[in-house]
Design a protein around this motif. Structure first.
Motif, PDB file in Angstrom:
ATOM      1  N   TYR A 403       0.816  -1.224   0.000  1.00 59.65           N
ATOM      2  CA  TYR A 403       0.000   0.000   0.000  1.00 59.65           C
ATOM      3  C   TYR A 403       0.847   1.269   0.000  1.00 59.65           C
ATOM      4  O   TYR A 403       0.336   2.357  -0.261  1.00 59.65           O
ATOM      5  N   LEU A 404       2.149   1.132   0.240  1.00 57.04           N
ATOM      6  CA  LEU A 404       2.990   2.335   0.245  1.00 57.04           C
ATOM      7  C   LEU A 404       3.792   2.501  -1.038  1.00 57.04           C
ATOM      8  O   LEU A 404       4.018   3.623  -1.493  1.00 57.04           O
ATOM      9  N   ARG A 405       4.235   1.363  -1.660  1.00 55.94           N
ATOM     10  CA  ARG A 405       5.191   1.526  -2.766  1.00 55.94           C
ATOM     11  C   ARG A 405       4.537   2.150  -3.997  1.00 55.94           C
ATOM     12  O   ARG A 405       5.223   2.627  -4.896  1.00 55.94           O
ATOM     13  N   CYS A 406       3.218   2.189  -4.016  1.00 54.62           N
ATOM     14  CA  CYS A 406       2.509   2.788  -5.161  1.00 54.62           C
ATOM     15  C   CYS A 406       2.359   4.296  -5.010  1.00 54.62           C
ATOM     16  O   CYS A 406       1.849   4.961  -5.912  1.00 54.62           O
ATOM     17  N   ILE A 407       2.821   4.848  -3.884  1.00 49.41           N
ATOM     18  CA  ILE A 407       2.647   6.294  -3.646  1.00 49.41           C
ATOM     19  C   ILE A 407       3.896   7.049  -4.128  1.00 49.41           C
ATOM     20  O   ILE A 407       5.005   6.768  -3.658  1.00 49.41           O
ATOM     21  N   PRO A 408       3.727   7.996  -5.027  1.00 44.78           N
ATOM     22  CA  PRO A 408       4.890   8.755  -5.519  1.00 44.78           C
ATOM     23  C   PRO A 408       5.605   9.489  -4.369  1.00 44.78           C
ATOM     24  O   PRO A 408       4.997   9.824  -3.354  1.00 44.78           O
ATOM     25  N   HIS A 409       6.875   9.723  -4.526  1.00 42.47           N
ATOM     26  CA  HIS A 409       7.749  10.460  -3.593  1.00 42.47           C
ATOM     27  C   HIS A 409       8.132   9.633  -2.367  1.00 42.47           C
ATOM     28  O   HIS A 409       9.123   9.952  -1.709  1.00 42.47           O
ATOM     29  N   LEU A 410       7.359   8.637  -1.989  1.00 44.19           N
ATOM     30  CA  LEU A 410       7.600   7.953  -0.708  1.00 44.19           C
ATOM     31  C   LEU A 410       8.602   6.808  -0.876  1.00 44.19           C
ATOM     32  O   LEU A 410       8.379   5.893  -1.660  1.00 44.19           O
ATOM     33  N   MET A 411       9.709   6.871  -0.125  1.00 41.60           N
ATOM     34  CA  MET A 411      10.651   5.744  -0.118  1.00 41.60           C
ATOM     35  C   MET A 411      10.124   4.692   0.870  1.00 41.60           C
ATOM     36  O   MET A 411       9.513   5.037   1.888  1.00 41.60           O
ATOM     37  N   VAL A 412      10.376   3.420   0.549  1.00 43.11           N
ATOM     38  CA  VAL A 412       9.917   2.329   1.425  1.00 43.11           C
ATOM     39  C   VAL A 412      11.097   1.389   1.661  1.00 43.11           C
ATOM     40  O   VAL A 412      11.717   0.930   0.695  1.00 43.11           O
ATOM     41  N   CYS A 413      11.428   1.158   2.923  1.00 42.31           N
ATOM     42  CA  CYS A 413      12.573   0.274   3.158  1.00 42.31           C
ATOM     43  C   CYS A 413      12.328  -0.690   4.305  1.00 42.31           C
ATOM     44  O   CYS A 413      11.446  -0.472   5.145  1.00 42.31           O
ATOM     45  N   SER A 414      13.110  -1.746   4.307  1.00 45.18           N
ATOM     46  CA  SER A 414      12.969  -2.823   5.284  1.00 45.18           C
ATOM     47  C   SER A 414      14.370  -3.342   5.602  1.00 45.18           C
ATOM     48  O   SER A 414      14.878  -4.222   4.918  1.00 45.18           O
ATOM     49  N   PRO A 415      15.021  -2.770   6.614  1.00 41.68           N
ATOM     50  CA  PRO A 415      16.411  -3.120   6.909  1.00 41.68           C
ATOM     51  C   PRO A 415      16.577  -4.606   7.268  1.00 41.68           C
ATOM     52  O   PRO A 415      15.664  -5.214   7.835  1.00 41.68           O
ATOM     53  N   LEU A 416      17.738  -5.134   6.938  1.00 43.67           N
ATOM     54  CA  LEU A 416      18.043  -6.546   7.213  1.00 43.67           C
ATOM     55  C   LEU A 416      18.185  -6.793   8.703  1.00 43.67           C
ATOM     56  O   LEU A 416      17.799  -7.859   9.203  1.00 43.67           O
ATOM     57  N   ASN A 417      18.767  -5.816   9.401  1.00 45.56           N
ATOM     58  CA  ASN A 417      19.049  -6.054  10.823  1.00 45.56           C
ATOM     59  C   ASN A 417      19.139  -4.720  11.566  1.00 45.56           C
ATOM     60  O   ASN A 417      18.885  -3.652  10.982  1.00 45.56           O
TER      61      ASN A 417
END
Ligand code: TPP
Ligand code: DXP
Ligand code: MG
Length: 588
Positions: A403-417
């Motif tokens: 639901y977030l990656r489709c929004i322009p300008h917004l970075m989305v991340c999920s750190p490994l650790n």
């Protein structure tokens, strides 16, 4: 007094009891809840606080014909035990067992499923209006809502509408002055004045055309019953204000209401918590967030912290303790939390807005309309991202990537650790040209020695963690540690490569192009919905550059994953280590 609870299989049985037996039932029910939760865990304090209220409601109203909705539903253990689930209550929140929240499919007594707060008044009003439209003018409709939940926007929307409908509803405001942490806000102050008799203002609920009654002692069973009997006969919207003690009946729980909201295992006699392991273990991600935020905020006075009523759960409490003038608990108000953060960012501050992934769903428009569209540098920290375990489908944070990656300008991340989480937090507060969402799971990470010096990282970049020449596994988030483990367990020679993609958006397209050049078989792995997730992003990119590759996506399928231990749920979703291992081994 002879045992009573063992003979109560439904509220019908309860309604045959005399006042003395009802009081004894309250004693037995409270003990039953303590016994089970002390061993099986769960939400304790809220359920102990409504034992008398639960009995009074089922005694007075003709449930399940009369509709009874429990807001949030974490306080509904007594309700479940009295409505035919006593014998299976020890399966509460267990895999394959009953839900920790009311669930329509679980029982006819569960009038509406809950888990997220503040929905009960709207649902109740819907049922009350439906009853009238269907010619039913006798059915009663009751919602039990807490003092923190009634302060949420959606609850006000329900009150505001109900007040002009003359619907036959009773809102029972369970006022214990607590959310999970102490409740906050002007409404809390008002309710305190009402309780202490110092309120000078007009009654806020009467101003909304509710018949207000109270405040009454929520542990006085005969009084509750007589008041409920009286209110039954009054037409239109009514509100009964009851005062309760969260954790009532277990001294430790009354004394430490925050911890005993969900205390884990404890001694049912003394209330003493089960001792946690003293061995050095990796930290909880929430504590990495909380302590790192303090580290950063001490050096950067533009940083502010925001939490919608989860200071302890998110560990925002560390900043609230260290820098109270720059950290805010805004109450159960996710929409408000997002847009106040936007306002702060618009004025040059650096807001870290911490919201559980599942609860951010409630503020989706604010993320788009107030933050992303205006490209404001809000730093969203989405705790409880991924499968959360025993809280189940109402709480799994599995949709945020989609639901977030489709929004322009917004970075989305999920750190490994933990190290990567800290470095991304550090980099984000150096200054961003737009918003970012950093997602991380419930529970512990993998690095005991996590408090390393932080460093600036290239936002949007992925890394190769293991070389290979046949299959490439691309993972995002801490689930990538399972890949590291499985590759150490199988003898894959140099056949399998592993890449960590901490950023879902922007995707590291240069790295992806390189991977596509060198591999025909690609696996993606994420603790999130497969539809629209990280794997979908990789597939979209491959298609856009007309790369014809085998891309196997390991993500949560298009179903609601039930409650239970997270490892069990990973298996249920097919994203567990063994599932990936089995898939890979067939090609070795
Ligand atoms: C939308 C949403 N935000 C946050 C939560 C987390 N949460 C669960 S219980 C709770 C506190 C509820 O307090 P209150 O309504 O006063 O009920 P009590 O626990 O005091 O009975 C919160 C914030 C939630 N369930 N739903
Ligand atoms: C009932 C509710 O919504 C909260 O208590 C939630 O269960 C907290 O979850 P954590 O235990 O992951 O903080
Ligand atoms: Mg409360």
């Amino acid at each position: 007094m002879k045992a009573i609870l063992e003979h109560i299989d439904s509220p019908k049985d309860l309604r045959t009891l005399n006042p003395e037996e009802l009081t004894h039932l309250a004693f037995e029910l409270r003990q039953f809840i303590i016994d089970i939760v002390s061993a099986k865990e769960g939400h304790l304090g809220a359920s102990l606080g409504v034992v008398e209220l639960t009995i009074a409601l089922h005694y007075t109203f003709n449930t399940p014909t009369d509709k009874l909705i429990w807001d949030v539903g974490h306080q509904a253990y007594g309700h479940k035990i009295l409505t035919g689930r006593k014998a299976i209550f020890d399966t509460n929140r267990q895999f394959g067992g009953i839900s920790g929240f009311p669930k329509m499919e679980e029982s006819e007594y569960d009038a509406f499923g809950t888990g997220h707060s503040s929905t009960s008044i709207s649902a109740l009003l819907g049922m009350a209006l439906a009853a009238r439209l269907q010619g039913n003018f006798t059915r009663q409709h009751i919602a039990v809502i807490g003092d923190a939940s009634i302060a949420s926007g959606m609850a006000f929307e329900g009150l505001n509408h109900a007040g002009v409908t003359n619907a036959n509803i009773l809102v029972v405001l369970n006022d214990n002055a607590m959310g999970i942490d102490p409740s906050v806000g002007a409404l809390k102050k008002y309710l305190t004045n009402v309780k202490t008799g110092t309120a000078k203002e007009e009654n806020i609920f009467e101003c909304l055309n509710f018949h207000y009654s109270g405040p009454v002692d929520g542990h006085n069973l005969p009084l509750l019953i007589s008041e409920l009997e009286r209110l039954k006969k009054i037409e239109g919207p009514k509100l009964l204000h009851v005062i309760t003690i969260k954790g009532k009946g277990l001294k430790k729980a009354e004394e430490n209401q925050v911890v005993y909201h969900a205390p884990g295992k404890f001694n049912k006699q003394t209330g003493e918590l089960e001792k946690s392991s003293t061995n050095a273990q990796p930290p909880k991600f929430q504590d990495v967030f909380g302590r790192t935020l303090v580290e950063l905020a001490l050096k950067n006075d533009k940083i502010v912290g925001l939490t919608p009523a989860m200071p302890t759960g998110s560990s925002m409490k560390f900043m609230m303790d260290a820098l109270p003038e720059r950290a805010y608990d805004v109450g159960i108000a996710e929409q408000h939390a997002v847009t106040i953060a936007a306002g702060m960012a618009a004025d040059g501050l650096i807001p870290f807005c911490n919201i559980y992934s599942t609860f951010l769903q409630r503020a989706y428009d604010q993320v788009i309309h107030d933050v992303a569209l205006q490209n404001l540098p809000v730093i969203f920290c989405l705790d409880r991202a991924g499968l959360v375990g025993e809280d189940g489908p109402t709480h799994h944070g599995v949709y945020d990537i989609a639901y977030l990656r489709c929004i322009p300008h917004l970075m989305v991340c999920s750190p490994l650790n933990e190290i990567e989480l800290r470095n991304i937090m550090y980099t984000a507060q150096l200054g961003l040209h737009g918003p970012i969402a950093i997602r991380y799971p419930r529970g512990r990470g993998s690095i005991v020695n996590w408090q390393q010096p932080m460093k600036k990282v290239a936002l949007g970049k992925g890394q190769q963690l293991r070389k290979g020449n046949h299959i490439a596994i691309l993972s995002t988030g801490p689930i990538g540690n399972n890949v590291i483990e499985l590759l150490n367990e199988i003898d894959s020679g140099s056949k399998i490569a592993h890449y960590n993609f901490p950023f879902i958006k922007p995707l590291d397209k240069e790295l992806l192009k390189d991977i596509f050049q060198n591999f025909d078989h690609i696996i993606t792995l994420e603790d999130g919905a497969a539809i629209g997730g990280f794997g979908s992003a990789v597939l979209d990119f491959a298609n856009n550059i007309e790369m014809n590759k085998i891309i196997k996506i390991f993500g949560i399928p298009d179903v609601f994953i039930p409650h239970g231990p997270t490892l069990e749920l990973y298996k249920e979703a097919g994203i567990d280590k063994m599932s990936v291992k089995k898939y890979v081994q067939q090609f070795l």
